[in-house]
Motif scaffolding. Structure first.
Motif, mmCIF file in Angstrom:
data_model
loop_
_atom_site.group_PDB
_atom_site.id
_atom_site.type_symbol
_atom_site.label_atom_id
_atom_site.label_comp_id
_atom_site.label_asym_id
_atom_site.label_seq_id
_atom_site.Cartn_x
_atom_site.Cartn_y
_atom_site.Cartn_z
ATOM 1 N N GLU A 2 -56.184 0.736 38.017
ATOM 2 C CA GLU A 2 -55.990 1.599 39.031
ATOM 3 C C GLU A 2 -56.163 1.607 39.936
ATOM 4 O O GLU A 2 -54.420 2.734 41.178
ATOM 5 C CB GLU A 2 -56.803 2.650 39.015
ATOM 6 N N THR A 3 -56.282 0.553 41.135
ATOM 7 C CA THR A 3 -56.187 0.600 42.285
ATOM 8 C C THR A 3 -54.756 -0.417 42.321
ATOM 9 O O THR A 3 -53.999 0.350 43.118
ATOM 10 C CB THR A 3 -57.187 -0.897 43.091
ATOM 11 N N SER A 4 -53.432 -1.454 41.559
ATOM 12 C CA SER A 4 -53.049 -1.975 42.064
ATOM 13 C C SER A 4 -52.115 -0.991 41.856
ATOM 14 O O SER A 4 -50.865 -1.102 42.164
ATOM 15 C CB SER A 4 -53.214 -2.823 40.716
ATOM 16 N N GLU A 5 -51.818 -0.014 40.129
ATOM 17 C CA GLU A 5 -51.358 1.060 40.135
ATOM 18 C C GLU A 5 -51.011 1.600 41.624
ATOM 19 O O GLU A 5 -49.948 2.249 41.918
ATOM 20 C CB GLU A 5 -51.339 2.234 38.788
ATOM 21 N N ARG A 6 -51.914 2.442 42.111
ATOM 22 C CA ARG A 6 -51.668 2.887 43.060
ATOM 23 C C ARG A 6 -50.936 2.838 44.088
ATOM 24 O O ARG A 6 -50.418 3.868 44.881
ATOM 25 C CB ARG A 6 -52.945 4.113 43.278
ATOM 26 N N THR A 7 -51.555 1.655 45.092
ATOM 27 C CA THR A 7 -51.296 0.683 45.617
ATOM 28 C C THR A 7 -50.328 0.275 46.087
ATOM 29 O O THR A 7 -48.976 0.064 46.504
ATOM 30 C CB THR A 7 -52.586 0.162 46.705
ATOM 31 N N LYS A 8 -49.332 -0.431 44.287
ATOM 32 C CA LYS A 8 -48.460 -1.162 44.090
ATOM 33 C C LYS A 8 -48.745 -2.663 45.010
ATOM 34 O O LYS A 8 -47.363 -2.417 45.579
ATOM 35 C CB LYS A 8 -47.086 -0.728 44.463
ATOM 36 N N LYS A 9 -49.531 -2.859 44.647
ATOM 37 C CA LYS A 9 -50.235 -3.968 45.349
ATOM 38 C C LYS A 9 -50.261 -4.846 43.629
ATOM 39 O O LYS A 9 -51.022 -4.742 43.381
ATOM 40 C CB LYS A 9 -51.471 -4.011 46.583
ATOM 41 N N HIS A 10 -49.962 -6.453 44.245
ATOM 42 C CA HIS A 10 -49.837 -7.164 43.158
ATOM 43 C C HIS A 10 -51.492 -7.721 43.493
ATOM 44 O O HIS A 10 -52.457 -8.011 44.366
ATOM 45 C CB HIS A 10 -49.326 -8.661 43.158
ATOM 46 N N CYS A 11 -52.200 -7.929 41.904
ATOM 47 C CA CYS A 11 -53.534 -7.859 41.646
ATOM 48 C C CYS A 11 -53.988 -9.168 40.485
ATOM 49 O O CYS A 11 -53.024 -9.267 39.127
ATOM 50 C CB CYS A 11 -54.426 -6.918 40.430
ATOM 51 N N MET A 12 -52.888 -10.477 41.264
ATOM 52 C CA MET A 12 -53.089 -11.507 40.648
ATOM 53 C C MET A 12 -54.791 -12.416 40.361
ATOM 54 O O MET A 12 -55.201 -13.275 40.588
ATOM 55 C CB MET A 12 -51.847 -12.766 40.705
ATOM 56 N N GLN A 13 -55.095 -13.039 38.859
ATOM 57 C CA GLN A 13 -55.576 -13.649 38.533
ATOM 58 C C GLN A 13 -55.101 -14.919 38.745
ATOM 59 O O GLN A 13 -54.456 -15.431 37.875
ATOM 60 C CB GLN A 13 -55.823 -13.346 37.712
ATOM 61 N N CYS B 219 -42.571 -16.937 44.339
ATOM 62 C CA CYS B 219 -42.159 -14.893 43.935
ATOM 63 C C CYS B 219 -42.868 -14.114 44.686
ATOM 64 O O CYS B 219 -42.183 -13.414 45.190
ATOM 65 C CB CYS B 219 -43.633 -14.982 42.816
ATOM 66 N N LEU B 220 -43.920 -14.197 46.289
ATOM 67 C CA LEU B 220 -44.196 -13.701 47.137
ATOM 68 C C LEU B 220 -42.593 -13.773 48.025
ATOM 69 O O LEU B 220 -42.245 -12.260 48.569
ATOM 70 C CB LEU B 220 -45.678 -13.269 47.665
ATOM 71 N N ARG B 221 -42.178 -14.596 48.334
ATOM 72 C CA ARG B 221 -41.090 -14.726 49.771
ATOM 73 C C ARG B 221 -39.733 -14.324 48.774
ATOM 74 O O ARG B 221 -38.842 -14.195 49.246
ATOM 75 C CB ARG B 221 -41.508 -16.334 49.384
ATOM 76 N N ASN B 222 -39.906 -14.688 47.439
ATOM 77 C CA ASN B 222 -38.227 -14.198 47.214
ATOM 78 C C ASN B 222 -38.121 -12.817 45.741
ATOM 79 O O ASN B 222 -37.133 -12.462 45.504
ATOM 80 C CB ASN B 222 -37.888 -15.269 45.951
ATOM 81 N N GLY B 223 -39.651 -12.176 46.080
ATOM 82 C CA GLY B 223 -39.418 -11.245 45.902
ATOM 83 C C GLY B 223 -39.565 -10.509 44.088
ATOM 84 O O GLY B 223 -38.645 -10.195 43.525
ATOM 85 N N LEU B 224 -40.074 -11.552 43.526
ATOM 86 C CA LEU B 224 -40.238 -11.729 42.197
ATOM 87 C C LEU B 224 -41.536 -11.017 41.413
ATOM 88 O O LEU B 224 -42.077 -11.339 42.222
ATOM 89 C CB LEU B 224 -39.974 -13.278 42.005
ATOM 90 N N PRO B 225 -40.760 -10.785 39.850
ATOM 91 C CA PRO B 225 -42.913 -10.513 39.313
ATOM 92 C C PRO B 225 -43.342 -11.556 39.210
ATOM 93 O O PRO B 225 -43.266 -12.675 39.264
ATOM 94 C CB PRO B 225 -41.844 -9.527 38.524
ATOM 95 N N LEU B 226 -44.716 -11.384 38.912
ATOM 96 C CA LEU B 226 -45.714 -12.356 39.215
ATOM 97 C C LEU B 226 -46.212 -12.623 37.362
ATOM 98 O O LEU B 226 -45.843 -12.221 36.746
ATOM 99 C CB LEU B 226 -46.713 -12.369 39.624
ATOM 100 N N ASP B 227 -45.866 -13.882 37.188
ATOM 101 C CA ASP B 227 -46.832 -14.697 35.681
ATOM 102 C C ASP B 227 -47.957 -14.034 35.174
ATOM 103 O O ASP B 227 -47.488 -13.249 34.105
ATOM 104 C CB ASP B 227 -46.863 -16.034 35.663
ATOM 105 N N GLN B 228 -48.206 -13.603 36.285
ATOM 106 C CA GLN B 228 -49.609 -12.776 35.496
ATOM 107 C C GLN B 228 -49.928 -11.486 37.049
ATOM 108 O O GLN B 228 -50.357 -11.429 37.847
ATOM 109 C CB GLN B 228 -51.069 -13.858 35.616
ATOM 110 N N ASP B 229 -49.905 -9.981 35.659
ATOM 111 C CA ASP B 229 -50.164 -9.370 36.761
ATOM 112 C C ASP B 229 -51.900 -8.907 36.301
ATOM 113 O O ASP B 229 -52.223 -8.890 36.032
ATOM 114 C CB ASP B 229 -48.782 -8.119 36.435
ATOM 115 N N VAL B 230 -52.195 -7.724 36.924
ATOM 116 C CA VAL B 230 -52.857 -6.892 37.121
ATOM 117 C C VAL B 230 -53.298 -6.719 35.308
ATOM 118 O O VAL B 230 -55.132 -5.912 35.474
ATOM 119 C CB VAL B 230 -53.332 -5.693 37.619
ATOM 120 N N TYR B 231 -52.669 -6.148 35.168
ATOM 121 C CA TYR B 231 -52.830 -6.318 32.742
ATOM 122 C C TYR B 231 -52.911 -7.384 32.464
ATOM 123 O O TYR B 231 -54.689 -6.816 32.070
ATOM 124 C CB TYR B 231 -51.737 -5.907 32.539
#
Length: 469
Positions: free
Chosen positions: A172-183, A404-416
């Motif tokens: 819920e926090t990642s979706e609301r803030t649009k910040k990545h949470c990578m495990q 990924c962060l430097r090039n604005g790419l999706p992360l391999d692992q997301d919050v889900y």
């Protein structure tokens, strides 16, 4: 400042959390586990495939400099476009040691220490983009949530959460803030795991039928190592073993979930779990207590079983087996077994592939490796082996995150992924406690797994970040 962060500060100020370890991550009751497992979710924003704005320089604060943090500091310092601006640990000496090791580099971090909540001051800085969390498990979710609320991406060691409620908090926090949470599931970046993922994407295995993963690692000695001798702070890892279930599922689970497109085309449906009795931990505690009063409190505790086996059924009718055993005297294994309609692969005791009833010969395996070694390994694999971190997979994980962060790419692992892979632990505990009855696995994607697409493992749009050796 958000209400969540205000509430966190208020709780801390009232002394409702401990000075050394927090009280906000206590185990859920069986009723709470069932309630959280049946929660439905309406997505605020779909973080699967989300590409955050580019960060030419990734400014990092690292918290936790005990077992895992120092290696992360060393690896990140060797990646182009990284600026380590802050270091935090409960123990001041650890911070000073790492600052000294960075002398002579471009990194001039400020230190934070001396308090269980010194990290909050670090996170509140305005000049950080990413908080890298390598602390005891109880701190993972509170720190990641606080970081995202403060406008930072979070990279958190495994498991990302200990309870289902914490899993939902991350989502819920990642979706609301649009910040990545990578495990920080490093095993997804090991060489054979990446190769088999590439093979799957090319159709080599056909339809996936069944997969197996594990964390089988004889750590009896490390669990009982005193902090003063180099063990975990306040013996926290030993205390985690009071729980009875699959406590550390993600090393085996992460790579096979990616191969099965879990959260991106398929989803876990329900699981059942069984644990053996404890044949080692309690006996070891009693043995040590006979000659050392330090271990007397542990000799009175009941530990979880040696071997846990958890079976998961997916929405598409496929099966997963995950095992956990950190006390038995047996060889290390993460299994990594992939069974498809056309081919089969397993990593332990040695990497093998079969098409039909016979294993491929050495020459065939070499040809397979040449064909399916992914681009990330060809680019940084040899450098990763030199820099180290579990044979290089730690470095490839960190390099890929930064690139990924430097090039604005999706992360391999997301919050889900962080939430789902972590959720297996509390769900397995519930099943073990209820005669291995099945329990539903919550859908943290809110149904978007049906349309989410797998992350491209090529370096398209990225791969530009250099390694500084």
């Amino acid at each position: 400042m958000s209400n969540n962060r205000r509430d966190f500060l208020k709780i801390a100020g009232l002394g409702l959390v401990g000075s050394a370890l927090p009280d906000f991550a206590k185990a859920e009751t069986p009723e709470q586990v069932l309630f959280q497992s049946l929660r439905t979710h309406s997505q605020h924003f779909n973080m699967s495939g989300y590409a955050a704005p580019k960060l030419p320089t990734v400014r990092i604060g690292i918290v936790g400099l005990g077992q895992r943090g120092p290696g992360a500091v060393d690896r990140l310092s060797k990646i182009e476009g990284v600026e380590i601006k802050a270091l935090c640990d409960l123990i001041p000496e650890r911070v000073e040691k790492m600052k000294k090791e960075l002398e002579g580099t471009k990194h001039k971090p400020e230190g934070y220490s001396g308090s269980a909540y010194a990290w909050k001051k670090m996170v509140d800085r305005q000049d950080l983009d990413l908080i890298y969390i390598a602390t005891p498990w109880e701190w993972h979710t509170p720190m990641a949530v606080y970081a995202m609320e403060a406008g930072k991406h979070a990279a958190v060691e495994v498991p990302a959460a200990r309870t289902l409620e914490e899993c939902w908090q991350l989502v819920e926090t990642s979706e609301r803030t649009k910040k990545h949470c990578m495990q920080l599931e490093n095993c997804c970046y090991d060489f054979f795991e990446l190769m088999t993922l590439n093979m799957k994407r090319d159709g080599f295995f056909g339809e996936i039928i069944h997969t197996e993963g594990a964390y089988i690692h004889d750590l009896l000695w490390l669990n009982f190592m005193k902090t003063s001798d180099g063990g975990y702070q306040d013996m926290w890892r030993l205390k985690e073993n009071y729980r009875n279930g699959n406590l550390y599922a993600t090393h085996g689970l992460g790579p096979i979930c990616q191969i099965m497109d879990i959260n991106r085309g398929d989803q876990m449906n329900y699981l059942t779990s069984l644990s053996s009795a404890d044949f080692h931990m309690g006996a070891k505690a009693k043995e040590l207590a006979e000659t050392d009063d330090f271990f007397a409190p542990f000799a009175e505790k009941k530990f979880g079983g040696n071997m846990n086996t958890t079976i998961i059924k997916t929405q598409k009718g496929r099966s997963i087996m995950i095992q956990h055993d950190v006390t038995s005297p047996r060889p290390y294994s993460r299994l990594h077994t992939v069974s498809g309609t056309k081919a089969y692969a397993q990593k332990y005791p040695e990497p093998k592939v079969a098409q039909g009833h016979s294993w491929m010969k050495t020459e065939e395996m070499k040809a397979l490796e040449e064909k399916y070694t992914p681009e990330i390994v060809r680019k940084v694999g040899e450098l990763a082996k030199q820099i180290g971190g579990h044979g290089g997979m730690d470095f490839m994980m960190d390099w890929r995150l930064i690139d990924c962060l430097r090039n604005g790419l999706p992360l391999d692992q997301d919050v889900y992924d962080a939430a789902l892979w972590s959720a297996v632990s509390p769900l397995s505990e519930w099943s073990v406690a209820h005669r291995s009855n099945s329990v539903d696995v919550p859908d943290f994607t809110g149904g978007s797994w049906k349309s989410n697409k797998p992350v491209d493992i090529t370096l398209k749009g990225g791969g530009t970040t250099k390694v500084i050796v």
